[in-house]
Enzyme design. Structure first.
Site, short mmCIF file in Angstrom:
data_model
loop_
_atom_site.label_atom_id
_atom_site.label_comp_id
_atom_site.label_asym_id
_atom_site.label_seq_id
_atom_site.Cartn_x
_atom_site.Cartn_y
_atom_site.Cartn_z
N GLY A 16 0.81 -1.39 0.06
CA GLY A 16 -0.10 -0.21 -0.01
C GLY A 16 0.69 1.30 0.09
O GLY A 16 0.26 2.47 0.17
N ASN A 108 -1.91 1.98 -14.62
CA ASN A 108 -1.14 0.99 -13.75
C ASN A 108 0.38 1.87 -13.52
O ASN A 108 0.92 2.23 -14.61
CB ASN A 108 -1.01 -0.20 -14.52
CG ASN A 108 -0.20 -1.25 -13.72
OD1 ASN A 108 -0.40 -1.26 -12.53
ND2 ASN A 108 0.70 -1.96 -14.35
N HIS A 110 4.40 0.50 -12.98
CA HIS A 110 4.97 -0.81 -13.19
C HIS A 110 6.54 -0.30 -12.72
O HIS A 110 6.78 0.78 -13.28
CB HIS A 110 4.65 -1.17 -14.48
CG HIS A 110 5.58 -2.51 -14.70
ND1 HIS A 110 5.14 -3.77 -14.10
CD2 HIS A 110 6.65 -2.77 -15.30
CE1 HIS A 110 6.19 -4.52 -14.51
NE2 HIS A 110 7.11 -4.24 -15.38
N ASP A 147 -5.12 -2.01 -19.88
CA ASP A 147 -6.17 -2.85 -20.70
C ASP A 147 -6.08 -4.34 -19.98
O ASP A 147 -5.78 -4.40 -19.11
CB ASP A 147 -5.84 -3.01 -22.32
CG ASP A 147 -4.44 -3.52 -22.50
OD1 ASP A 147 -3.88 -4.34 -21.77
OD2 ASP A 147 -4.09 -3.26 -23.50
N ASP A 151 0.45 -5.25 -17.91
CA ASP A 151 1.70 -4.27 -18.27
C ASP A 151 1.70 -3.95 -19.75
O ASP A 151 2.59 -3.59 -20.09
CB ASP A 151 2.90 -4.82 -17.96
CG ASP A 151 3.00 -5.29 -16.10
OD1 ASP A 151 2.47 -4.83 -15.34
OD2 ASP A 151 3.70 -6.31 -15.69
N GLU A 180 8.61 6.27 -8.56
CA GLU A 180 7.26 5.86 -8.45
C GLU A 180 6.31 7.00 -7.40
O GLU A 180 5.48 7.21 -8.00
CB GLU A 180 7.00 4.70 -8.05
CG GLU A 180 7.76 3.49 -8.93
CD GLU A 180 7.19 2.03 -8.33
OE1 GLU A 180 6.11 2.09 -8.08
OE2 GLU A 180 8.17 1.06 -8.30
#
Length: 200
Positions: A16, A108, A110, A147, A151, A180
């Site tokens: 988290g 997303n 990654h 989608d 990834d 990130e």
């Protein structure tokens, strides 16, 4: 500009840290948004208690407790109930079949420079071990439209870091995660302020 804060649904499976960082950015007024729901695919994930302790609304949809179709359907229903306008996969290790009404509204994060080192099985330290084994001189993170493939989807933003000769998966992971924490809030801010064009 929007009249109301962007409503975000966040999908998690692990610690988290990304959603809590996003919540901190929102609390500091850096992003005109609110986290409407956090959905964990694991009841035992540390993210569940950490997000609840931070005052975030949390739901658990156990991936292993139901059939795949029911798993996909429950996640979708909870996001719709929360009126999520943007869905953020932040360390979400399960596959969710994105329905038509959420197409182009799911991103997303990654921990690698896609399209390299992405796909099924490439998550967490698995990614960083693969980067080191390949002798790469740089790595980084990617935020992309998601989608129904792991990834996969148009990349929105990447941030790069050097791979150092003395790196271990742990040290490389820490350097990538630092990027990130910048990249994901930046993309959410772009979405919330209308600066991000949706994929066609």
């Amino acid at each position: 500009m929007r009249d109301e804060p962007l409503r975000i649904g966040v999908l998690v499976s692990g610690g988290g840290r990304s959603v809590l960082n996003l919540a901190d950015c929102i609390a500091r007024g850096e992003i005109p948004a609110r986290i409407a729901v956090v959905i964990s695919s694991r009841g035992g994930a540390p993210a569940v208690e950490r997000c609840r302790a931070a005052g975030l609304p949390v739901a658990v949809v156990e991936r292993t407790a139901v059939a795949p179709a029911a798993f996909h359907a429950e996640i979708t229903e909870r996001l719709r109930t929360a009126r999520a306008e943007l869905v953020v996969m932040a360390g979400f290790l399960s596959r969710w079949e994105i329905p038509e009404d959420f197409a182009g509204r799911v991103i997303n994060i990654h921990p690698a420079l896609l399209p390299r080192f992405g796909g099924k099985g490439f998550y967490g330290d698995h990614v960083h071990r693969a980067v080191l084994a390949a002798g790469e001189q740089e790595s980084g993170c990617s935020v992309h439209f998601a989608d129904d493939q792991y990834d996969h989807g148009p990349v929105i933003l990447q941030r790069r870091v050097p791979v150092l000769p003395e790196d271990t998966p742990t040290s490389l992971a820490a350097r990538v995660f630092a990027e990130e924490t910048v990249a994901l809030p930046q993309v959410v801010r772009m979405f919330a302020t209308g600066q991000l064009a949706l994929p066609r």
